[in-house]
Design a protein around this motif. Structure first.
Motif, PDB file in Angstrom:
ATOM      1  N   GLY A   1       3.844  -0.091   1.900  1.00 40.06           N
ATOM      2  CA  GLY A   1       3.457  -1.028   0.835  1.00 40.06           C
ATOM      3  C   GLY A   1       4.063  -0.683  -0.513  1.00 40.06           C
TER       4      GLY A   1
ATOM      5  N   THR B   1      -0.310 -12.000  -2.409  1.00 40.01           N
ATOM      6  CA  THR B   1      -0.876 -12.488  -1.148  1.00 40.01           C
ATOM      7  C   THR B   1      -2.396 -12.426  -1.205  1.00 40.01           C
ATOM      8  OG1 THR B   1       1.000 -11.588   0.041  1.00 40.01           O
ATOM      9  CG2 THR B   1      -0.978 -11.988   1.331  1.00 40.01           C
ATOM     10  N   GLN B   2      -2.897 -11.353  -1.822  1.00 37.26           N
ATOM     11  CA  GLN B   2      -4.335 -11.128  -1.777  1.00 37.26           C
ATOM     12  C   GLN B   2      -5.097 -12.291  -2.395  1.00 37.26           C
ATOM     13  OE1 GLN B   2      -5.218  -8.737   0.101  1.00 37.26           O
ATOM     14  NE2 GLN B   2      -7.384  -9.212  -0.096  1.00 37.26           N
TER      15      GLN B   2
ATOM     16  N   TYR C   1      -3.781  -6.024   8.999  1.00 37.89           N
ATOM     17  CA  TYR C   1      -3.685  -5.752   7.566  1.00 37.89           C
ATOM     18  C   TYR C   1      -5.098  -5.654   6.982  1.00 37.89           C
ATOM     19  CZ  TYR C   1      -2.058  -6.421   2.734  1.00 37.89           C
ATOM     20  OH  TYR C   1      -1.787  -6.270   1.398  1.00 37.89           O
TER      21      TYR C   1
ATOM     22  N   PHE D   1       2.323  -6.760  11.014  1.00 38.36           N
ATOM     23  CA  PHE D   1       1.877  -5.607  10.246  1.00 38.36           C
ATOM     24  C   PHE D   1       0.670  -4.979  10.930  1.00 38.36           C
ATOM     25  CE2 PHE D   1      -0.301  -3.071   7.202  1.00 38.36           C
ATOM     26  CZ  PHE D   1       0.729  -2.465   6.507  1.00 38.36           C
TER      27      PHE D   1
ATOM     28  N   SER E   1       4.978 -13.356  -0.799  1.00 32.79           N
ATOM     29  CA  SER E   1       4.695 -12.364  -1.854  1.00 32.79           C
ATOM     30  C   SER E   1       6.003 -11.821  -2.423  1.00 32.79           C
ATOM     31  CB  SER E   1       3.902 -11.218  -1.238  1.00 32.79           C
ATOM     32  OG  SER E   1       3.763 -10.176  -2.162  1.00 32.79           O
TER      33      SER E   1
HETATM   34  C1  LIG Z   1       0.727  -7.612   5.679  1.00 37.87           C
HETATM   35  C2  LIG Z   1       0.917  -7.632   4.206  1.00 37.87           C
HETATM   36  N1  LIG Z   1       0.728  -8.781   3.545  1.00 37.87           N
HETATM   37  C3  LIG Z   1       0.902  -8.845   2.215  1.00 37.87           C
HETATM   38  C4  LIG Z   1       1.274  -7.747   1.482  1.00 37.87           C
HETATM   39  C5  LIG Z   1       1.460  -7.885   0.002  1.00 37.87           C
HETATM   40  O1  LIG Z   1       0.279  -8.191  -0.617  1.00 37.87           O
HETATM   41  P1  LIG Z   1       0.228  -8.580  -2.146  1.00 37.87           P
HETATM   42  O2  LIG Z   1       1.168  -9.735  -2.330  1.00 37.87           O
HETATM   43  O3  LIG Z   1      -1.192  -8.944  -2.379  1.00 37.87           O
HETATM   44  O4  LIG Z   1       0.689  -7.403  -2.931  1.00 37.87           O
HETATM   45  C6  LIG Z   1       1.447  -6.530   2.103  1.00 37.87           C
HETATM   46  C7  LIG Z   1       1.810  -5.324   1.334  1.00 37.87           C
HETATM   47  O5  LIG Z   1       1.818  -4.219   1.776  1.00 37.87           O
HETATM   48  C8  LIG Z   1       1.283  -6.472   3.508  1.00 37.87           C
HETATM   49  O6  LIG Z   1       1.472  -5.322   4.163  1.00 37.87           O
END
Ligand SMILES: Cc1ncc(COP(=O)(O)O)c(C=O)c1O
Length: 488
Positions: free
Chosen positions: A140, A205-206, A230, A274, A332
């Motif tokens: 990440g 993404t969150q 995830y 993931f 993202s």
């Molecule tokens: C599966 C997955 N989705 C999304 C993200 C990114 O999340 P965000 O955009 O909230 O930083 C990550 C980051 O590690 C991830 O592993």
């Protein structure tokens, strides 16, 4: 003269525990030991209510374990209601809750937040990303040293100027220039034809997942997730009271046949699962879309790191294969730029978009306008493509070095999960249990690496994830050798 030092500032009621005894000599499962010895100290009254525990960093140093190991033990006790964590103040032994007699004022219980939110391991996250390692294989994390700061600063400055800045509030859906730039970017990079009006800019993404959850999920709804998967996604679904259903994977991705029929939503990472890394096969994508149609369910497609693809041509995104409007696509810029920018987007089917915009408005109105303007220029002026091209070459070399290191040093204990995308490689343990892996990782204090077991919403799977955003290619072998020494 008045002496002001940390000691004089600590009131007696919150005296730090400095004589805390935790014995790890000869203990195999260090995390479990820390948890159970703390638990015993609280239950036996050696740690009385109001006492402040040592900061995780300090206790980890004293015990010679990884800080995350201590943070996990604290988090578990916070979740169980025995400790309380206060931002900026520390972690304390909780005062036992006095239950109000029947008929008495409910003010005490009204102050208690919902248990689901207390179960979220925030202390772990806080300490996990605060840690510093000589060899940083955590996932990440992109290589922040390679980010084009000067260009970015110039673009942000352009949008933080009296002639460009908004004096009021902007459109909750996002900056018009950025929505168009994202639609164009998705068309060029993923072959998806998207109307800019379908794009909602989010804080990563969150937030996209949060908005989707708000508009679609009620307490008690069933939400299926990949297992392993995830955690920030399934923790969010759990926190709102959804029934989270971990669904196993095989070498084609999520096993669509194992999806329960009354599922309302399924969350998947089809381009690069993931954390395992397998891409979802074409047949499986078709089966999943067919299932969603039959089950009247929605699919969230999280396409989080598709920019860094080193091998074959990607499959078409699920959303592009879906004529029925059942797929919500989430993207993202955390991996391709920086996670701390907190910028991403959601492309929802037309029927859902107005509700997503409403949820964004009621959540935080909109994402920071100057950052959105800067990102629009970064994409449109070719800076983004240039940065991604450079990083793809760099990450490909690191990916190769990690796979080589795994084959060279870990062949007898780990098997590499094949993948040709992204910023990490997954290795499955062939003989070691999750607690064996945890014990080794906890002792390798100069190496940051993620345990696969942490990513399971169901039965923990044993293995390791090697992110390579934080380790240059020429240091990967040394870091892996260092880690290997702790595996015996
Ligand atoms: C599966 C997955 N989705 C999304 C993200 C990114 O999340 P965000 O955009 O909230 O930083 C990550 C980051 O590690 C991830 O592993």
């Amino acid at each position: 003269m008045l002496k002001i030092g940390p000691r004089t500032l600590v009131p007696p009621a919150t005296k730090l525990v400095d004589d805390l005894q935790i014995n790890l000599v000869g203990r195999k499962h260090v995390g479990r030991e820390i948890y159970s010895q703390l638990l015993a100290s609280i239950q036996e009254g050696r740690l009385e209510p109001g006492r402040r525990l040592p900061p995780t960093r300090e206790l980890a140093r004293r015990l010679k374990v990884a800080r995350t190991t201590v943070a996990l033990a604290y988090d578990r006790l916070v979740g169980e209601g025995l400790l309380i964590s206060r931002v900026g103040a520390g972690t304390f032994v909780k005062q036992p809750r006095v239950l109000a007699p029947v008929g008495a004022s409910r003010s005490e219980s009204q102050l208690s937040p919902k248990q689901e939110w207390l179960d979220v391991p925030v202390t772990f996250i806080r300490t996990h990303f605060a840690n510093r390692f000589e060899f940083d294989f955590r996932t990440g994390i992109p290589d922040a040293s390679a980010f084009p700061y000067a260009t970015w600063r110039r673009l942000v400055a352009r949008h933080l100027h009296p002639s460009t800045v908004l004096s009021g509030y902007g459109d909750p859906a996002g900056h018009p220039a950025l929505r168009s730039a994202i639609a164009r970017h998705i068309w060029l990079s993923r072959g998806m034809h998207v109307d800019p009006d379908a794009v909602t800019v989010t804080n990563g993404t969150q937030q996209a997942l949060d908005l989707i959850t708000k508009v679609l999920i009620d307490r008690g709804d069933r939400v299926a997730v990949e297992d392993p998967g995830y955690p920030p996604a399934w923790r969010l679904f759990k926190a709102v009271g959804a029934r989270v259903e971990p669904v196993p994977l095989d070498d084609e991705g999520l096993t669509a046949t194992a999806l329960p029929p009354d599922t309302r939503l399924v969350y998947v990472t089809p381009s690069h699962q993931f954390p395992i890394g397998v891409p979802m096969s074409l047949e499986r994508r078709e089966a999943l879309l067919e299932w969603a149609q039959q089950a009247n369910a929605m699919i969230v497609e999280d396409d989080y790191d598709g920019e860094f693809r080193f091998g074959d041509r990607p499959y078409e995104p699920l959303q592009a294969m879906d004529p029925a409007g059942r797929v919500i696509y989430v993207g993202s810029f955390s991996k391709s730029m920086l996670p701390s920018l907190r910028i991403g987007f959601v492309i929802a089917p037309a029927g859902l978009t107005p509700a997503i915009h409403a949820a964004k408005y009621l959540s935080d109105w909109h994402t920071m306008w100057s950052v959105q303007g800067a990102l629009a220029d970064f994409l449109e002026d070719g800076w983004y493509a240039r940065h991604v091209r450079r990083m793809r070459k760099e990450y490909e070399a690191r990916h190769r070095a990690v796979v080589q290191g795994l084959n060279m040093h870990f062949r007898d204990v780990m098997k590499v999960a094949p993948s040709a995308v992204g910023l990490h490689v997954c290795a499955m343990a062939t003989q070691l249990s999750p607690s064996d892996v945890h014990a080794a990782v906890s002792r390798a204090v100069d190496v940051g690496v993620d345990e696969l077991a942490r990513y399971s919403a169901g039965r923990p799977v044993s293995g390791l994830l090697f992110g390579y955003g934080g380790v240059p290619a020429d240091r990967i072998d040394e870091g892996m050798t260092r880690l290997r020494n702790w595996f015996g």
